[in-house]
Design a protein around this motif. Structure first.
Motif, PDB file in Angstrom:
ATOM      1  N   HIS A 185     -71.968  37.316   3.928  1.00 58.87           N
ATOM      2  CA  HIS A 185     -73.379  37.066   4.230  1.00 58.87           C
ATOM      3  C   HIS A 185     -73.869  38.128   5.213  1.00 58.87           C
ATOM      4  O   HIS A 185     -73.167  38.472   6.175  1.00 58.87           O
ATOM      5  CB  HIS A 185     -73.556  35.668   4.831  1.00 58.87           C
TER       6      HIS A 185
ATOM      7  N   THR B 269     -70.785  31.369   1.640  1.00 63.90           N
ATOM      8  CA  THR B 269     -71.324  32.624   1.109  1.00 63.90           C
ATOM      9  C   THR B 269     -70.448  33.789   1.546  1.00 63.90           C
ATOM     10  O   THR B 269     -70.293  34.040   2.743  1.00 63.90           O
ATOM     11  CB  THR B 269     -72.762  32.852   1.609  1.00 63.90           C
TER      12      THR B 269
ATOM     13  N   GLU C 209     -73.151  27.307   5.715  1.00 63.18           N
ATOM     14  CA  GLU C 209     -73.659  28.309   4.776  1.00 63.18           C
ATOM     15  C   GLU C 209     -72.847  29.594   4.838  1.00 63.18           C
ATOM     16  O   GLU C 209     -72.610  30.237   3.805  1.00 63.18           O
ATOM     17  CB  GLU C 209     -75.135  28.583   5.052  1.00 63.18           C
TER      18      GLU C 209
ATOM     19  N   LEU D  43     -84.473  37.836  -0.887  1.00 62.21           N
ATOM     20  CA  LEU D  43     -83.335  37.236  -0.175  1.00 62.21           C
ATOM     21  C   LEU D  43     -82.818  35.994  -0.885  1.00 62.21           C
ATOM     22  O   LEU D  43     -81.614  35.866  -1.133  1.00 62.21           O
ATOM     23  CB  LEU D  43     -83.744  36.887   1.259  1.00 62.21           C
ATOM     24  N   LEU D  44     -83.726  35.090  -1.238  1.00 64.88           N
ATOM     25  CA  LEU D  44     -83.306  33.854  -1.895  1.00 64.88           C
ATOM     26  C   LEU D  44     -83.236  34.025  -3.407  1.00 64.88           C
ATOM     27  O   LEU D  44     -82.300  33.551  -4.055  1.00 64.88           O
ATOM     28  CB  LEU D  44     -84.271  32.715  -1.544  1.00 64.88           C
TER      29      LEU D  44
ATOM     30  N   SER E  39     -80.632  31.959   4.112  1.00 63.23           N
ATOM     31  CA  SER E  39     -80.933  32.735   2.902  1.00 63.23           C
ATOM     32  C   SER E  39     -82.356  32.502   2.416  1.00 63.23           C
ATOM     33  O   SER E  39     -82.642  32.699   1.232  1.00 63.23           O
ATOM     34  CB  SER E  39     -79.928  32.393   1.791  1.00 63.23           C
ATOM     35  N   SER E  40     -83.221  32.085   3.296  1.00 61.34           N
ATOM     36  CA  SER E  40     -84.644  31.933   2.968  1.00 61.34           C
ATOM     37  C   SER E  40     -85.456  32.280   4.199  1.00 61.34           C
ATOM     38  O   SER E  40     -85.012  32.056   5.337  1.00 61.34           O
ATOM     39  CB  SER E  40     -84.961  30.503   2.512  1.00 61.34           C
TER      40      SER E  40
END
Length: 262
Positions: free
Chosen positions: A176, A173, A169, A202-203, A146-147
């Motif tokens: 995603h 999430t 992750e 995104l982040l 997510s980055s």
């Protein structure tokens, strides 16, 4: 009475050193071993001249010759010097000035992250010169998927190093965008092909980012250089001036780390 041998002049010594280093570099380029003729052609010198320098390099341990093939290669002393140079490479130190210059040119926050035991970790930070800056702290650990920084690491690290973190992750999430393995692999291929990655919210909503990898002498990713800014003033377009400057800065740091793309 014999005349004493003439002492080489300083200029001659410098020229000899330059020729010697050119031959050493050629031995590295043509590694693991090469013939005299191929080496002479590579450095564009007469074979007789190259042979004389090779004999001196062999005598000092910087080159060696295989008795069976007569081919030449780098010697133990060259390995010692190379390992010492690699040991002195500090990506944070080498990236400090270029990252600061990048921040000054675009007045956007730039940071360097390395891969730590918990993921992409910010180790160098150059904040934009504004009254309100983005909250990015030294020591912050950024998410893998997510980055932009994390995704660039994911694209270049061995899958075994990121698999567990990626799975964690994805479990944490809901829905995603990279949950589908086919989409994930396509994204990784795209990042490797373009040499950088652009992120739009995104982040953090309203925050754009550009991230580019930095490689070490072995070709392994050593760090990721990222530029972030508000989407209202910073446009994270892969064809923008900021993107091209970020990419060239990351390539410069990689070069200083000893990386050579072949």
């Amino acid at each position: 009475m014999d005349k004493p041998l003439a002492t080489p002049k300083p200029k001659q010594k410098v020229q000899s050193a330059e020729v010697g280093t050119d031959i050493l570099k050629a031995l590295a380029d043509l590694s693991p071993s090469t013939s005299l003729s191929a080496l002479a052609e590579h450095v564009q010198m007469p074979a007789s001249k190259v042979h004389r320098y090779l004999q001196a390099l062999i005598a000092s341990g910087f080159a060696m010759q295989d008795a069976a093939t007569n081919h030449y290669s780098l010697g133990r002393e060259a390995l010692y010097v190379g390992l010492a140079a690699l040991g002195s490479m500090d990506v944070v130190k080498l990236a400090a000035a270029p990252a600061s210059e990048l921040r000054d040119e675009f007045n956007e926050t730039c940071f360097l992250a390395v891969w730590g035991n918990r993921g992409a970790t910010v180790v160098l930070l150059e904040q934009a010169h504004r009254s309100v800056t983005l909250v990015t702290k030294l020591g912050s650990v950024l998410p893998l998927l997510s980055s932009g920084t994390g995704l660039v690491f994911a694209a270049h690290l061995p899958a075994a190093e990121t698999r567990e973190l990626a799975a964690h992750e994805l479990r944490s999430t809901a829905k995603h965008p990279l949950a589908d393995n086919h989409d994930y692999q396509q994204q990784m291929t795209r990042i490797r092909a373009t040499g950088l990655y652009s992120v739009h919210g995104l982040l953090m909503p309203g925050i754009d980012a550009l991230a580019a990898p930095i490689f070490d002498a072995s070709g392994r990713i050593a760090a990721v250089l990222t530029m972030v800014g508000s989407a209202s003033v910073f446009h994270a377009d892969e064809n923008s001036a900021a993107a091209q400057k970020l990419l060239s800065t990351a390539q410069l740091i990689s070069w200083r780390m000893g990386y050579s793309k072949r």
